[in-house]
Enzyme design. Sequence first.
Site, short mmCIF file in Angstrom:
data_model
loop_
_atom_site.label_atom_id
_atom_site.label_comp_id
_atom_site.label_asym_id
_atom_site.label_seq_id
_atom_site.Cartn_x
_atom_site.Cartn_y
_atom_site.Cartn_z
N HIS A 19 -19.61 -67.51 -51.16
CA HIS A 19 -18.96 -66.39 -51.84
C HIS A 19 -19.97 -65.30 -52.12
CE1 HIS A 19 -16.12 -64.14 -54.19
NE2 HIS A 19 -16.98 -64.07 -55.20
N SER A 20 -19.60 -64.05 -51.79
CA SER A 20 -20.41 -62.87 -52.05
C SER A 20 -21.78 -63.03 -51.36
CB SER A 20 -20.54 -62.65 -53.56
OG SER A 20 -21.03 -61.36 -53.85
N MET A 21 -22.89 -62.95 -52.08
CA MET A 21 -24.19 -63.17 -51.45
C MET A 21 -24.22 -64.50 -50.71
SD MET A 21 -28.02 -63.40 -53.19
CE MET A 21 -27.81 -65.08 -53.79
N SER A 69 -16.43 -65.43 -48.11
CA SER A 69 -15.57 -64.97 -49.21
C SER A 69 -16.20 -63.81 -49.98
CB SER A 69 -15.32 -66.15 -50.17
OG SER A 69 -14.74 -65.72 -51.38
#
Length: 252
Positions: free
Chosen positions: A94-96, A121
């Site tokens: 997720h994200s990074m 994500s």
Amino acid sequence: MTVTDGSDLWLRRFHPAPDAPVRLVCFPHAGGSATFYFPVSAALQSDSDVTALQYPGRQDRRSEPNVDDIGVLADRIAPVVAPLFDRPVVFFGHSMGAIIAFEVARRLQERGHTPAMLFASGRRAPSTRREENVHQRDDDGIVAEMKAMSGTDAQVLGDEELLRMVLPAIRSDYRAIETYGPVEATVDCPITALVGDDDPKTTVAEADAWRAHTTAAFDIRTFRGGHFYLSPRAAEVIALTREALRGAVAVG
């Protein structure tokens, strides 16, 4: 599986399932820790051996130096994750964490290990770029960003001493992701991009650009919500992940 390579520092299993037919490896967001995925582990423990990455500089690794470069992080994580490929492996970031998962997948591909699926994500594709400078803000500026994204435990944000303790790791993470890319590379595993329809960090178009980063199948799923849509939409995300895990087992 016997730990022999320092992976005890990096990998967290909250509900060990060593005999599961498939593994799920989870990569946290900037400022996040392995415990973010505890609910995922609890929900999917009967389907897979769920493992979450613990980056240096936080929680039980807070005495270690932070790593502020995505490539360095991926270089260090890849050999730790490689032994998990004694059975099908699905990556979820997720994200990074989506970018780190992608970079780790690239490195493992060179070693002959290809994930069965990569869930990207809440993150723009590696080939896209925005000018961002959260890591250059003062402490108050970083805290304001964390509150705006709603991804940090409210208890942490309300505890001044605890907050000051974790800020160096958060700043380091932001520096790592904000200085990354653009990258045009591809991986050979299928990619499914997940994005909130009101995410200020990733538009649907920027998430859709992940399709250029795989030589295999691509899918995109949009959820109602912001950057951390996956918390209120946990049941939907877990159902989708479970489907992928079972598919990985079927393919073998």
